[in-house]
Design a protein around this motif. Structure first.
Motif, mmCIF file in Angstrom:
data_model
loop_
_atom_site.group_PDB
_atom_site.id
_atom_site.type_symbol
_atom_site.label_atom_id
_atom_site.label_comp_id
_atom_site.label_asym_id
_atom_site.label_seq_id
_atom_site.Cartn_x
_atom_site.Cartn_y
_atom_site.Cartn_z
ATOM 1 N N SER A 252 0.808 -1.228 0.000
ATOM 2 C CA SER A 252 0.000 0.000 0.000
ATOM 3 C C SER A 252 0.837 1.272 0.000
ATOM 4 C CB SER A 252 -0.922 0.017 1.223
ATOM 5 O OG SER A 252 -0.164 0.119 2.421
ATOM 6 N N GLY A 253 2.066 1.197 0.547
ATOM 7 C CA GLY A 253 2.841 2.421 0.748
ATOM 8 C C GLY A 253 2.348 3.231 1.926
ATOM 9 N N ARG A 254 1.253 2.783 2.551
ATOM 10 C CA ARG A 254 0.700 3.491 3.716
ATOM 11 C C ARG A 254 1.434 2.992 4.971
ATOM 12 N NH1 ARG A 254 -4.941 5.251 2.507
ATOM 13 N NH2 ARG A 254 -5.480 4.551 0.422
ATOM 14 N N ASN A 255 2.677 3.381 5.077
ATOM 15 C CA ASN A 255 3.539 2.944 6.178
ATOM 16 C C ASN A 255 3.957 4.184 6.969
ATOM 17 O OD1 ASN A 255 3.366 0.752 4.451
ATOM 18 N ND2 ASN A 255 5.552 0.539 4.129
ATOM 19 N N TRP A 256 3.480 4.291 8.205
ATOM 20 C CA TRP A 256 3.697 5.532 8.945
ATOM 21 C C TRP A 256 4.433 5.289 10.254
ATOM 22 C CZ3 TRP A 256 2.563 8.124 4.963
ATOM 23 C CH2 TRP A 256 1.436 7.861 4.193
ATOM 24 N N ASP A 257 5.147 6.303 10.694
ATOM 25 C CA ASP A 257 5.843 6.270 11.983
ATOM 26 C C ASP A 257 4.887 6.800 13.046
ATOM 27 O OD1 ASP A 257 7.574 6.377 14.114
ATOM 28 O OD2 ASP A 257 9.188 7.400 13.036
ATOM 29 N N GLY A 322 11.859 -3.335 5.006
ATOM 30 C CA GLY A 322 10.490 -3.141 5.452
ATOM 31 C C GLY A 322 9.857 -4.442 5.902
ATOM 32 N N TYR A 323 8.703 -4.319 6.557
ATOM 33 C CA TYR A 323 8.014 -5.489 7.086
ATOM 34 C C TYR A 323 7.605 -6.422 5.955
ATOM 35 C CZ TYR A 323 4.562 -8.332 9.556
ATOM 36 O OH TYR A 323 3.865 -9.395 10.087
ATOM 37 N N ARG A 324 8.137 -7.638 5.965
ATOM 38 C CA ARG A 324 7.871 -8.628 4.917
ATOM 39 C C ARG A 324 8.119 -8.061 3.519
ATOM 40 N NH1 ARG A 324 2.756 -12.557 6.389
ATOM 41 N NH2 ARG A 324 3.579 -13.337 8.380
ATOM 42 N N GLY A 325 9.125 -7.189 3.441
ATOM 43 C CA GLY A 325 9.477 -6.589 2.154
ATOM 44 C C GLY A 325 8.612 -5.427 1.747
ATOM 45 N N ASN A 326 7.744 -4.966 2.647
ATOM 46 C CA ASN A 326 6.842 -3.857 2.335
ATOM 47 C C ASN A 326 7.449 -2.527 2.770
ATOM 48 O OD1 ASN A 326 3.974 -4.871 1.365
ATOM 49 N ND2 ASN A 326 4.681 -6.330 2.907
ATOM 50 N N GLY A 327 8.157 -1.876 1.868
ATOM 51 C CA GLY A 327 8.659 -0.541 2.144
ATOM 52 C C GLY A 327 7.608 0.480 1.746
#
Length: 599
Positions: A252-257, A322-327
């Motif tokens: 998704s690219g919706r990866n937030w801190d 990234g988590y499971r390759g999800n950057g």
């Protein structure tokens, strides 16, 4: 398709949080603060994230559980040769009339059956995996150099086996103590056992002093314990989650801190803490919010660091997979630059307990009229402008119903405070702004569909408008409130009781997972309008979306029930606590929400 589950539990002591996987590895831990670099970050990169595990030589099964009513986590590993238990905890207890909460992780490894063949592996990293720390052997410790401060492992296990990566037979209980900064110089065995006993006693006493009803009590207790350790006690800030960049859904690219404190959540957090009767945490959080209120000008940021730092520049850590390759992996959060106008009302509501909760002494509330005046000025400055809204749209602005709702609620709180302190000028200003906010809210009403849309001039529906009912803008007993709820559930609710935030496209396309706190808002709204049987059923439908430790994520996949987003999400647990309280009150007595004070 199998359900995706986060197979970790968390431990913490209000100074740091560590994630312990069912395989015993510390998959995530940031030191010395919640928002520092990780020391162990296998959650985001198995190769560069380091490792701290106590694994057997062969295949194994795992059973993980908390010691009852504590944040002490046990992982039992069963192999062909034997069985052992790892007890993980972050020491926390009262000592010398203050809380002892060191940057210390204690791991107790005890044999249960047979002759388990294990290996202790400790390879911390720093600078988000860019720096591999150098292990320097001591007599009964290992020093890891290369970070900002000394990291030391002190143990009664054989140092050579750890340094040389060797297996050994676990014949007696071993203790492994990892510290940051101040090393552990005391006797290993006796100190670890004393700290364990004291920490268990602390958490169980904390729960005994909580006001928690009978309705799904075990889940509320776990949520309360999880929320507690998301507070950075030194300043009182409560973070949204201890992780960064766990995707809302794959690709998704919706990866937030989320390792920061959002002002938009102030009301919900204070409500949750109020409901369980914990004044100390509420007071610390209140101090954090009021310090921001005094220091800022006409605008707040939507979020701040745990020490009120303002520049949370978002960077991409492209060296991590990234988590499971999800950057991408994001450090920092660009949302600090956004305009989010509900936060001024949130700040005003946070002041209300000063005048309604007599545990605050008069000297602590007599000077806050200036705070109220400043907050009203901020509302007046922003009440007619568009903003990014609660969901922080990055490339679009609207006149959001939710933003104006909290401005309205903030003015209700200001009006009550002004009446209490007999300030007629403040009363007049609060009434004027309250009416202006209500006008914008009504501009969102769709008479044909009998529903409030998410923004002025927009046809889209949004779960955030459920708050029109819970905040008593709409009388919960009115047909208008009931019709609004029906329209929202018809469009945004899934068959499994989950709830989408919205279904229209945003900066990243259409959302593919539901937002868990919205489902708890839905439950609360059902209870408010008197549909108590529906509320209980929908609440019960949500419980299976937890992991094996009753911990909840930020997002849930409607089709598979999979957990996604940052984990555990403090505000999913806040939502659970508030919904359970609402149902419990309805079952036992007439409901008087804290928002009744706003009417």
């Amino acid at each position: 398709m199998s359900r995706h589950i986060y197979e970790t539990g968390i431990i913490g002591n209000c100074a740091y949080i560590a994630h312990v996987h069912k395989n015993t590895n510390i998959k995530w831990m940031c030191w010395p603060r919640f928002d520092s670099s990780f020391v162990f970050g296998g959650l985001l990169d198995e190769k560069k994230g380091g490792e701290f595990s106590i694994k057997p030589s062969g295949d194994f099964t795992s059973d993980q559980y908390y010691l009852e009513n504590t944040n002490v986590l046990c992982t039992e590993i069963t192999t062909d040769t034997g069985k052992y238990k790892v007890t993980d905890f972050a020491p926390r207890f009262e000592q010398s009339k203050r809380y002892f909460r060191p940057l210390m992780l204690i791991r107790k490894i005890e044999p249960l059956e047979g002759n388990p063949h294990i290996k202790i592996k400790c390879e911390p990293v720093y600078d988000y995996g860019k720096t591999e720390l150098k292990a320097i052997r001591g007599s009964n410790h290992i020093e890891y150099s290369g970070s900002n401060d000394a990291i030391r492992l002190t143990t009664n296990a054989t140092i050579a086996y750890i340094v040389e990566d060797q297996y050994f037979i676990l014949k007696e209980t071993k203790y492994v103590i990892l510290t940051y900064g101040q090393p552990m110089e005391a006797a290993v065995e006796t100190t670890a056992e004393r700290f364990l006993l004291e920490t268990v006693a602390y958490w169980r006493t904390w729960i005994k002093r909580s006001s928690i009803g009978d309705f799904y009590q075990e889940y509320v207790i776990r949520s309360a314990l999880a929320l507690k350790i998301h507070q950075f006690e030194d300043t009182g800030a409560i973070i949204a989650a201890s992780t960064t960049s766990l995707p809302e859904f794959p690709g998704s690219g919706r990866n937030w801190d989320y390792r920061y404190c959002w002002l938009r959540d102030t009301y919900y957090v204070i409500n949750a803490l109020h409901h369980i009767g914990h004044f100390e945490e509420t007071e610390r959080y209140f101090d954090f919010i009021t310090d921001i209120s005094f220091e800022e000008g006409l605008r707040y940021q939507p979020l701040y660091s745990i020490t009120r730092q303002k520049d949370l520049v978002e960077e991409i850590a492209d060296h991590l997979e990234g988590y499971r390759g999800n950057g991408p992996v994001r450090i920092g959060n660009q949302a600090y630059e956004h305009i989010q106008n509900d936060i001024y009302g949130q700040a005003l509501i946070s002041l209300l307990p000063l005048y309604t909760d007599h545990r605050f002494v008069f000297t602590e509330r007599k000077d806050s009229a200036d705070l109220v005046k400043r907050a009203l000025e901020r509302i007046e400055n922003t009440i007619d402008e568009k903003d990014a809204g609660i969901w922080e749209f990055r490339n679009s602005e609207y006149m959001h119903c939710y933003s104006n709702l909290f401005q309205w609620a903030g003015c209700c709180a200001a009006l009550k405070i002004a009446t209490t302190i007999k300030d007629e000028k403040l009363e007049k200003k609060a009434i004027e702004l309250k009416e202006r906010a209500a006008k914008h809210i009504e501009d969102c009403y769709d008479e044909e569909r009998k529903v409030y849309t998410h923004a002025v001039g927009s046809p889209y529906l949004d779960a955030s408008t459920l708050q029109l009912i819970m905040m008593n803008y709409l009388d919960p007993n009115s047909q208008k409130a009931k019709d609004h709820l029906i329209a929202l559930e018809k469009e945004l609710k899934t068959e499994g009781g989950l709830f989408y935030r919205y279904l229209h496209s945003d900066d990243f396309g259409k959302p593919e997972t539901t937002f868990l706190i919205c489902a708890f808002w839905y439950v609360e709204a059902l209870a408010c309008v008197g549909r108590i049987d529906d509320a209980i059923r929908e609440f019960e439908n949500l419980m299976p979306y937890a992991n094996h430790l009753m911990l909840f994520s930020e997002d849930v996949d409607e089709k598979t029930g999979g957990m996604w987003g940052n984990f555990p999400q403090a505000y999913s647990h806040v939502g659970l606590m508030n919904a359970a309280y609402c149902i419990s009150n309805r079952l036992n007595k007439p409901l008087y929400l804290t928002t009744e004070m706003l009417k």
